[in-house]
Write an enzyme that holds these catalytic residues in place. Structure first.
Site, PDB file in Angstrom:
ATOM      1  CG  ASP A  52     -10.571  -0.986  -8.667  1.00 23.35           C
ATOM      2  OD1 ASP A  52     -11.086  -1.758  -9.489  1.00 23.35           O
ATOM      3  OD2 ASP A  52      -9.441  -1.178  -8.158  1.00 23.35           O
ATOM      4  CE  LYS A  82      -8.143  -4.403  -9.353  1.00 31.00           C
ATOM      5  NZ  LYS A  82      -8.891  -3.673  -8.326  1.00 31.00           N
ATOM      6  CE1 TYR A  87      -5.650  -4.636  -4.532  1.00 27.26           C
ATOM      7  CE2 TYR A  87      -7.713  -3.448  -4.627  1.00 27.26           C
ATOM      8  CZ  TYR A  87      -6.534  -3.839  -5.217  1.00 27.26           C
ATOM      9  OH  TYR A  87      -6.228  -3.418  -6.495  1.00 27.26           O
TER      10      TYR A  87
END
Length: 344
Positions: free
Chosen positions: A61, A92, A66
């Protein structure tokens, strides 16, 4: 702004295969690969990813947030070496990236990461751009799950209503259209705070919530509210921060974090109490932290973060350790977990 229903050909279907693997119980949370808290070398992150793959980890994930794309780039270096059908990957949506203006450093909240400027957009068009950018960084033409990221009331403040309306007007429909066409297998939503968890548990149609803090060995306040509602509605839970952003790895370490910030004294005291209770049963606190969430019937997976090969190995050893039921019972007797928490 038109919705995808008004223009069904605007987002043509992608034909690359999606994994035949269902969401495993254990995965690799890739936020640390984006230089979260600590700047990590390419060599160390590559060794961590290779170690995870060799140990059998097949669920990864990540997110554009990030390291402003760095985590996706690093993860893509691993995934591009393997058959697309051999792993489960989620990323995401909700942030679109632009090059940073010349001479400006936009690497906020990350020790390193890439210098790009972020814009929030939860419309269908914004989510489509976010997804396309992730595909390019990952080097993959498909992912298994797309997760609505950081649509938090506290995080966005007075902009929350506008972003939530964007999601309701067209963004959520876009994600469900991707799923109905077989381009993704699941639609998820990331949650960091209890209030947001309770708010969305009744208001949004999803396959799963990715819960970062509201259900851990330290905090079961969502048990009889949002978690209960997820069971009633058939929504799965993935626990994304089983170590409570670090505290449950070593609660006596003065530099460790809780909820991504400083540790309140009363929280640290309870974490130390949990550690002492575990020690009486010869169980590492980290093992209890990893396994406790999975005792809840709504929780399907945990995805602890890691940045080094040693952390990956330790996480897997603790995940597979046999824990006696008596430990959970003793935690209840001492008031360290709530009396009605599922324990097996």
């Amino acid at each position: 702004m038109s919705s995808t229903a008004d223009n069904p050909t605007k987002y043509p279907p992608r034909t690359a295969p999606i994994s035949s693997i269902e969401m495993p119980q254990f995965g690799f949370g890739c936020a640390p690969l984006g230089d979260l808290f600590v700047e990590t070398s390419e060599a160390d992150t590559r060794l961590a990813l290779d170690t995870a793959w060799d140990a059998g980890v097949r669920y990864y994930d990540t997110a554009p947030w990030y390291g402003h794309g760095l985590s996706e780039h690093r993860l893509g270096g691993l995934l591009r070496q393997h058959s697309r059908q051999g792993y489960y990957v989620s990323t995401k949506v909700g942030r679109v990236y632009l090059p940073a203006p010349r001479g400006e450093d936009k690497r906020v909240q990350w020790c390193g990461g890439q210098n790009f400027e972020v814009k929030y957009d939860y419309t269908a068009e914004g989510l489509a751009v976010s997804y396309t950018q992730s595909q390019l960084r990952l080097g993959q033409s498909s992912v298994d799950a797309l997760i609505i990221h950081d649509l938090d009331q506290g995080y966005h403040g007075d902009k929350f209503d506008r972003y939530y309306q964007q999601l309701k007007d067209s963004g959520l429909e876009y994600l469900h259209n991707l799923k109905s066409r077989g381009e993704i297998s699941s639609v998820g939503m990331g949650i960091n705070a209890l209030g947001d968890f309770e708010f969305f548990a009744d208001r949004i149609d999803l396959d799963f919530f990715l819960v970062a803090m509201p259900y851990t060995l330290l905090d079961q306040n969502s048990l009889n509210t949002a978690m209960k509602r997820c069971i009633e509605r058939g929504i799965k839970i993935v626990v994304g921060s089983p170590f409570a952003s670090g505290l449950l790895t070593n609660p006596t370490n003065p530099d460790v974090r809780y909820n991504y910030g400083p540790v309140p004294d009363y929280i640290r005291a309870r974490a130390i109490g949990l550690q002492d209770c575990c020690a009486e049963f010869n169980v590492p606190l980290m093992a209890a932290a990893l396994q406790f969430p999975l005792l809840h019937p709504a929780v399907y997976s945990i995805i602890p973060g890691a940045r080094t090969a040693r952390q990956i190995t330790g996480n897997m050893e603790n995940f597979n350790l046999n824990i006696p039921r008596e430990l959970w019972t003793e935690m209840k007797n001492r008031g360290l977990i709530v009396p009605d928490a599922p324990i097996g």
